[in-house]
Design an enzyme around this catalytic site. Structure first.
Site, PDB file in Angstrom:
ATOM      1  N   THR A  21       0.906  -1.279  -0.059  1.00  7.32           N
ATOM      2  CA  THR A  21       0.109  -0.079  -0.104  1.00  7.32           C
ATOM      3  C   THR A  21       0.853   1.248   0.012  1.00  7.32           C
ATOM      4  O   THR A  21       1.998   1.060   0.115  1.00  7.32           O
ATOM      5  CB  THR A  21      -0.724  -0.016   1.354  1.00  7.32           C
ATOM      6  OG1 THR A  21      -1.662  -1.138   1.527  1.00  7.32           O
ATOM      7  CG2 THR A  21      -1.746   1.141   1.348  1.00  7.32           C
ATOM      8  N   ARG A  25     -13.325  -8.270  -1.087  1.00  3.16           N
ATOM      9  CA  ARG A  25     -12.641  -7.810   0.222  1.00  3.16           C
ATOM     10  C   ARG A  25     -12.296  -6.367   0.127  1.00  3.16           C
ATOM     11  O   ARG A  25     -11.520  -5.981  -0.899  1.00  3.16           O
ATOM     12  CB  ARG A  25     -11.579  -8.907   0.478  1.00  3.16           C
ATOM     13  CG  ARG A  25     -10.737  -8.515   1.818  1.00  3.16           C
ATOM     14  CD  ARG A  25      -9.539  -7.566   1.546  1.00  3.16           C
ATOM     15  NE  ARG A  25      -8.647  -7.513   2.923  1.00  3.16           N
ATOM     16  CZ  ARG A  25      -7.534  -6.647   2.725  1.00  3.16           C
ATOM     17  NH1 ARG A  25      -7.286  -5.948   1.470  1.00  3.16           N
ATOM     18  NH2 ARG A  25      -6.715  -6.399   3.930  1.00  3.16           N
ATOM     19  N   GLY A  51      -9.837  -3.675   2.205  1.00  4.18           N
ATOM     20  CA  GLY A  51      -9.072  -3.507   3.668  1.00  4.18           C
ATOM     21  C   GLY A  51      -9.512  -2.100   4.079  1.00  4.18           C
ATOM     22  O   GLY A  51     -10.568  -1.462   3.851  1.00  4.18           O
ATOM     23  N   ASP A  52      -8.187  -1.559   4.740  1.00  2.01           N
ATOM     24  CA  ASP A  52      -8.599  -0.441   5.300  1.00  2.01           C
ATOM     25  C   ASP A  52      -8.176   1.108   4.531  1.00  2.01           C
ATOM     26  O   ASP A  52      -8.784   1.993   4.806  1.00  2.01           O
ATOM     27  CB  ASP A  52      -7.332  -0.324   6.639  1.00  2.01           C
ATOM     28  CG  ASP A  52      -5.940  -0.368   6.243  1.00  2.01           C
ATOM     29  OD1 ASP A  52      -5.699  -1.057   5.294  1.00  2.01           O
ATOM     30  OD2 ASP A  52      -5.077   0.440   6.768  1.00  2.01           O
ATOM     31  N   THR A  67      -0.052   1.590   6.369  1.00  2.00           N
ATOM     32  CA  THR A  67       0.032   0.347   5.503  1.00  2.00           C
ATOM     33  C   THR A  67       0.100  -0.959   6.438  1.00  2.00           C
ATOM     34  O   THR A  67       0.555  -0.698   7.599  1.00  2.00           O
ATOM     35  CB  THR A  67       1.384   0.507   4.645  1.00  2.00           C
ATOM     36  OG1 THR A  67       2.389   0.564   5.680  1.00  2.00           O
ATOM     37  CG2 THR A  67       1.340   1.564   3.786  1.00  2.00           C
ATOM     38  N   GLY A  68      -0.389  -1.970   5.827  1.00  2.00           N
ATOM     39  CA  GLY A  68      -0.157  -3.237   6.727  1.00  2.00           C
ATOM     40  C   GLY A  68      -1.415  -3.969   6.841  1.00  2.00           C
ATOM     41  O   GLY A  68      -2.241  -3.819   5.923  1.00  2.00           O
ATOM     42  N   GLY A 120      -4.622  -4.643   7.039  1.00  2.00           N
ATOM     43  CA  GLY A 120      -6.020  -3.785   6.884  1.00  2.00           C
ATOM     44  C   GLY A 120      -7.124  -4.141   7.980  1.00  2.00           C
ATOM     45  O   GLY A 120      -7.744  -3.434   8.530  1.00  2.00           O
TER      46      GLY A 120
HETATM   47  N1  GLY Z   1      -3.570  -2.122   4.111  1.00  2.67           N
HETATM   48  C1  GLY Z   1      -3.953  -2.563   3.005  1.00  2.67           C
HETATM   49  C2  GLY Z   1      -4.906  -3.577   2.836  1.00  2.67           C
HETATM   50  O1  GLY Z   1      -4.909  -4.362   4.014  1.00  2.67           O
HETATM   51  O2  GLY Z   1      -5.763  -3.653   1.864  1.00  2.67           O
END
Ligand code: GLY
Length: 402
Positions: free
Chosen positions: A237, A265, A267-268, A288-289, A291
């Site tokens: 990310t 799906r 993510g964050d 980043t990481g 989510g």
């Molecule tokens: N941080 C990006 C994701 O989990 O999609």
């Protein structure tokens, strides 16, 4: 004399509406940060390490009086356009069906607005699409097909984002029968995901991956890296937060999300308050990481609120990481599979990069790109020392075996 319920209610209503019956807005002192922030008087930009190469052009844009969101997008657009960056945009790692599905969000401090798009296919520059949603719709968030059609209507190009290289890595994953179905790391049944392979079976599995990679024609120079992405699916990310000399602030986050994810799906990254949050009275932050973990602690918003109440960027980030740890009751057996990095910029130009673990693997620390007149890449401050392990564990809970 005690108030009757009726008198009490009318008193509350009067207090909220004022004597004229018109709602009185909260005063600036009520909503401003505890310690009123003075702007840095110079531009400052922070971003995830993969944005480092694109910081100069964004800094120049701010020095010339350009908009802070445009500057942040100039940074993240670099990796989005780069077919060799498999974390975002063109060449991003696909979902389990081999389709690249992208997410992004942005916040524009000066106008206090937000835009977001999630689960979008065929559109490369997702941060720009998030800005389009903000500027040209009455909505904050669009997803899937509707978001794609909106992008095309706004003049954005539809294109296949799967490159030949990422297609081969996806086929390697397909043949290895890895998947995201079944309990996650937060489930009480998380141990069900271990395949409990013996050392011989693990070696055999690894050799099988090597054979398939060779059959697929994956370049020997990148074969080990490809196998690594199968065994430890990445969540690449990029986030960027920008501060102008006049105190304007904006942020954006863009991603291809978790590799090999179940289609649909999110993510964050597209979640305002998790992957990105900006309140230019206080600051801007992004992530980043993992989510899923970040959504559960509303990471970026938590950081901004922490700073609003007086914490430094470093303290605000560490507190948020500790909330993730608390969600696992400190169980390190599971936290080894979780990773999270926050990029934090305060209105006065103070900044911090914090991460749960030192890096994804030994010798590859998490980094934050910074430009405040000097461009540099700094290691993040980590809560735990060592490398995180990616979930789900396919080969063994140790990277040393590879
Ligand atoms: N941080 C990006 C994701 O989990 O999609």
């Amino acid at each position: 004399m005690p108030w009757s319920r009726r008198e009490f209610m009318s008193g509350v209503a009067l207090g909220a509406l004022g004597s004229t019956g018109v709602a009185t807005p909260a005063t600036a002192a009520e909503i401003a940060p505890k310690q009123r922030m003075l702007a840095a008087n110079k531009p400052v930009i922070v971003c995830a390490g993969n944005g480092y190469d694109y910081l100069d052009r964004a800094y120049e844009h701010l020095k010339n009086g350009g908009d802070t969101l445009d500057a942040a997008i100039l940074v993240v657009k670099g990796p989005e356009d780069d077919p060799n960056d498999d974390s975002v945009g063109l060449g991003g790692l696909p979902n389990e069906e081999g389709v690249v599905e992208l997410d992004a969000s942005c916040m524009h401090g000066p106008t206090r607005r937000a835009g977001s798009a999630g689960g979008v296919r065929n559109i490369r520059t997702m941060a720009e699409l998030a800005r389009e949603v903000m500027n040209h719709s009455g909505h904050v968030m669009l997803v899937g097909e509707g978001a794609e059609r909106f992008a095309v209507a706004r003049g954005m190009k539809r294109e296949n984002l799967l490159t030949d290289e990422t297609r081969k890595v996806w086929l390697l994953w397909k043949e290895a029968h890895s998947d995201w179905w079944g309990p996650g790391v937060s489930s009480p049944n998380w141990r069900d995901r271990f395949k409990n392979r013996s050392a011989d079976e693990r070696l055999e599995f690894h050799e099988r991956l090597q054979r398939i990679a060779e059959d697929l024609g994956i370049d020997p120079a990148v074969r080990s890296a490809a196998i690594h992405k199968i065994v430890y699916p990445p969540t690449g990310t990029i986030h960027c937060s920008a501060l102008a000399a006049n105190g304007d602030m904006s942020g954006c986050t863009t991603t291809s999300g978790l590799a090999w994810k179940i289609p649909g799906r999110l993510g964050d990254s597209p979640i305002i308050g998790a992957g990105c949050y900006t309140d230019q009275d206080v600051g801007s932050a992004g992530a980043t990481g993992s989510g899923e973990e970040n959504i559960r602690v509303a990471g970026a918003h938590t950081i901004i609120e922490n700073m609003r109440h007086g914490m430094s960027p470093l303290e605000a980030g560490m507190d948020t990481l500790k909330r993730i740890v608390r969600n696992y009751n400190g169980d390190m057996n599971r936290l080894q599979y979780v990773d999270m990095t926050y990029y934090i910029l305060r209105k006065d130009g103070a900044y911090a990069g914090v991460s749960l673990w030192t890096g994804y693997e030994p010798g590859r620390p998490h980094t934050i790109g910074v430009h405040d007149g000097t461009r540099r890449l700094e290691k993040t401050v980590s809560l735990f020392e060592g490398a995180s392990q990616e979930w789900p564990p396919i080969v063994a809970p140790s990277k040393a075996s590879l």
